[in-house]
Structure formats: C-alpha cells, structure tokens
Scaffold this motif. Structure first.
Motif, mmCIF file in Angstrom:
data_model
loop_
_atom_site.group_PDB
_atom_site.id
_atom_site.type_symbol
_atom_site.label_atom_id
_atom_site.label_comp_id
_atom_site.label_asym_id
_atom_site.label_seq_id
_atom_site.Cartn_x
_atom_site.Cartn_y
_atom_site.Cartn_z
ATOM 1 N N VAL A 191 7.421 17.547 -43.150
ATOM 2 C CA VAL A 191 8.845 17.202 -43.146
ATOM 3 C C VAL A 191 9.188 16.333 -44.350
ATOM 4 N N ASP A 192 10.204 16.736 -45.089
ATOM 5 C CA ASP A 192 10.683 15.912 -46.198
ATOM 6 C C ASP A 192 11.407 14.686 -45.641
ATOM 7 N N ALA A 193 11.238 13.541 -46.305
ATOM 8 C CA ALA A 193 11.857 12.286 -45.859
ATOM 9 C C ALA A 193 11.621 12.072 -44.368
ATOM 10 N N PRO A 194 10.348 12.007 -43.948
ATOM 11 C CA PRO A 194 10.051 11.904 -42.510
ATOM 12 C C PRO A 194 10.526 10.585 -41.921
ATOM 13 N N PRO A 195 10.713 10.549 -40.605
ATOM 14 C CA PRO A 195 11.136 9.309 -39.952
ATOM 15 C C PRO A 195 9.991 8.313 -39.866
ATOM 16 N N LYS A 196 10.301 7.091 -39.495
ATOM 17 C CA LYS A 196 9.282 6.120 -39.168
ATOM 18 C C LYS A 196 8.608 6.547 -37.861
ATOM 19 N N LEU A 245 -1.730 18.522 -25.561
ATOM 20 C CA LEU A 245 -1.820 19.608 -26.540
ATOM 21 C C LEU A 245 -2.054 19.086 -27.951
ATOM 22 N N LEU A 246 -1.178 18.217 -28.413
ATOM 23 C CA LEU A 246 -1.304 17.649 -29.756
ATOM 24 C C LEU A 246 -1.108 16.141 -29.642
ATOM 25 N N ASP A 247 -2.163 15.388 -29.949
ATOM 26 C CA ASP A 247 -2.069 13.940 -29.756
ATOM 27 C C ASP A 247 -1.272 13.284 -30.881
ATOM 28 N N GLY A 248 -1.050 11.972 -30.730
ATOM 29 C CA GLY A 248 -0.218 11.256 -31.688
ATOM 30 C C GLY A 248 -0.775 11.217 -33.087
ATOM 31 N N ILE A 249 -2.106 11.230 -33.217
ATOM 32 C CA ILE A 249 -2.721 11.204 -34.554
ATOM 33 C C ILE A 249 -2.407 12.504 -35.288
ATOM 34 N N GLU A 250 -2.727 13.637 -34.652
ATOM 35 C CA GLU A 250 -2.495 14.926 -35.306
ATOM 36 C C GLU A 250 -1.012 15.206 -35.487
ATOM 37 N N ALA A 251 -0.201 14.770 -34.529
ATOM 38 C CA ALA A 251 1.245 14.958 -34.667
ATOM 39 C C ALA A 251 1.788 14.148 -35.838
ATOM 40 N N THR A 252 1.252 12.948 -36.038
ATOM 41 C CA THR A 252 1.663 12.126 -37.177
ATOM 42 C C THR A 252 1.292 12.804 -38.486
ATOM 43 N N ARG A 253 0.054 13.275 -38.581
ATOM 44 C CA ARG A 253 -0.381 13.966 -39.805
ATOM 45 C C ARG A 253 0.496 15.182 -40.081
ATOM 46 N N ALA A 254 0.733 15.985 -39.051
ATOM 47 C CA ALA A 254 1.525 17.202 -39.224
ATOM 48 C C ALA A 254 2.955 16.886 -39.639
ATOM 49 N N LEU A 255 3.529 15.854 -39.032
ATOM 50 C CA LEU A 255 4.907 15.479 -39.344
ATOM 51 C C LEU A 255 5.045 15.015 -40.790
ATOM 52 N N LEU A 256 4.137 14.163 -41.229
ATOM 53 C CA LEU A 256 4.219 13.641 -42.595
ATOM 54 C C LEU A 256 3.922 14.725 -43.628
ATOM 55 N N ARG A 257 3.118 15.686 -43.233
ATOM 56 C CA ARG A 257 2.771 16.766 -44.151
ATOM 57 C C ARG A 257 3.879 17.807 -44.255
#
Length: 220
Positions: A74-79, A60-72
């Motif tokens: 979530v405040d203070a995102p995880p590693k 559904l949502l690959d690691g690239i798009e999930a990474t972009r969405a997460l960093l965009r």
C-alpha cells in the motif's frame, strides 16, 4: 479532521470494546472492522484509515505478516498499532521489526487506548519506550544486530543527529528534545527527518529499534 481507525481482531468483543472507547472521543472515528489480517489490505485501500489497530495473533494471517504485507503493498500506508494480550511477547517485537509503529495491551485502560491511538497518529514520540527497550534486550538477535550495525555505519549520522536519536530512544517528544537541546521544535523535526532518511526508517519506532539492535543505544 478526526483520526480514523480500522480495527482488526478475531474477537468480536475486543473490537466492540475498542470501538466503544475510541468513538467516545470527538477527535477519533472508527471507519471499519476486520476479523483477520487477511482482510486488511483491501479495507485499507478502500477506507484509507490513519491508524490500523491490529491483533498480533490471528488464525489466518497474524499481525506480523499483515504488517509486512500492508507496508509492502500500500502506498502511503497508515500507522499500525499492534494490539496484544501480553506485553513481553516475541510476536510484539516481531511486529515492531516488521514496521508496526507501536503496541497496545488489550487490558489497557480507556485513557491509555485513546492516548496510544493519538500518539501513534501524530508520530512525534515513541509509545511505551521502556517496554520497547525490554523487548529489544530480550529478543534482538545476532542477524538483526549485524544488519542494524551496517545500517548505522552507512548512515553516517552527525553528532547532533546521534544526540537526537538517543533522546528519541528514551521516548522524548520533539518538544522535549528541543527543550533538552535548547533549539527550536522545527529544528528538531528537521533532525528527526534526517535521521529517519539516513537510516531508511519508516518512523521513529523503526529508527529506535535499529539504534537498540546495533548497540548504538543500550536496551538494558
């Protein structure tokens, strides 16, 4: 406090294997699992993990798009540690460019998996620097190069900051950089922080990608 980890992979056996390896360590705790990148953001907001170990290819949502969405979102995102089958994969480089902090091979030995999680959580060294160089050499594109050159030019790094960035790109830890430059570790941390701030980089992985793509450091 243990390093807390969220596992994201569409293969239950992969998640089970990673959980077994990580939870055998006294300083690591797996706090949750997801089968697709689409579930990452609500889980991160609820569980606040230190590290997300995330498959790069999901339905559904690959690691690239999930990474972009997460960093965009979530405040203070995880590693973010991308988990992949193939090391020399354009998807892996895409995830690193999107903001992932490193990658891990699914066939890695247990000790390598544990080391990768700890290293990414600490953020004081580059994970698999030789592999990052190879990926940059193969997949860096002209648009990326132009944008990265502009970033480096605007950054106006000092001579010492340039030295630190070159050593970061070679994968040296802060302590190793300090020994090489004959300065204190706290001084190196200050230089690293300045480099990241000037480049607008989230972490040293993003700074090193910019260094390679701009031609400041040769990836070959």
């Amino acid at each position: 406090m243990p390093v807390t980890v969220l596992l994201v992979d569409d293969e239950p056996l992969v998640r089970a294997g990673l959980r077994a390896v990580l939870e055998a360590q006294p300083d690591i705790e797996v706090v949750g699992e997801a089968a697709d990148g689409a579930a990452v953001i609500p889980l991160v907001r609820r569980l606040r993990p230190d590290v997300v170990a995330m498959d790069v290819r999901m339905p559904l949502l690959d690691g690239i798009e999930a990474t972009r969405a997460l960093l965009r979102s979530v405040d203070a995102p995880p590693k973010i540690l991308v988990v992949t089958t193939f090391e020399n994969d354009e998807y892996v480089y895409g995830a690193l460019r999107a903001g992932a902090d490193g990658f891990l091979l699914k066939r890695a030995r247990p000790a390598e998996i544990v080391h990768a999680v700890r290293l990414v959580a600490e953020g004081e060294s580059l994970l698999f620097p030789a592999s990052v160089r190879r990926l940059a050499a193969e997949y860096a594109d002209d648009d990326g190069n132009r944008a990265a050159r502009d970033v480096l030019e605007r950054a106006r790094l000092t001579g010492r900051e340039e030295e630190v960035l070159r050593l970061m790109a070679r994968g040296l830890t802060n302590a190793e950089i300090a020994a090489r430059l004959v300065v204190g570790t706290e001084t190196v941390k200050s230089h690293v922080s300045a480099v990241l701030a000037k480049l607008g980089a989230r972490d040293r992985t993003q700074a090193v990608i910019a260094a390679y793509e701009s031609g400041f450091v040769a990836p070959g």
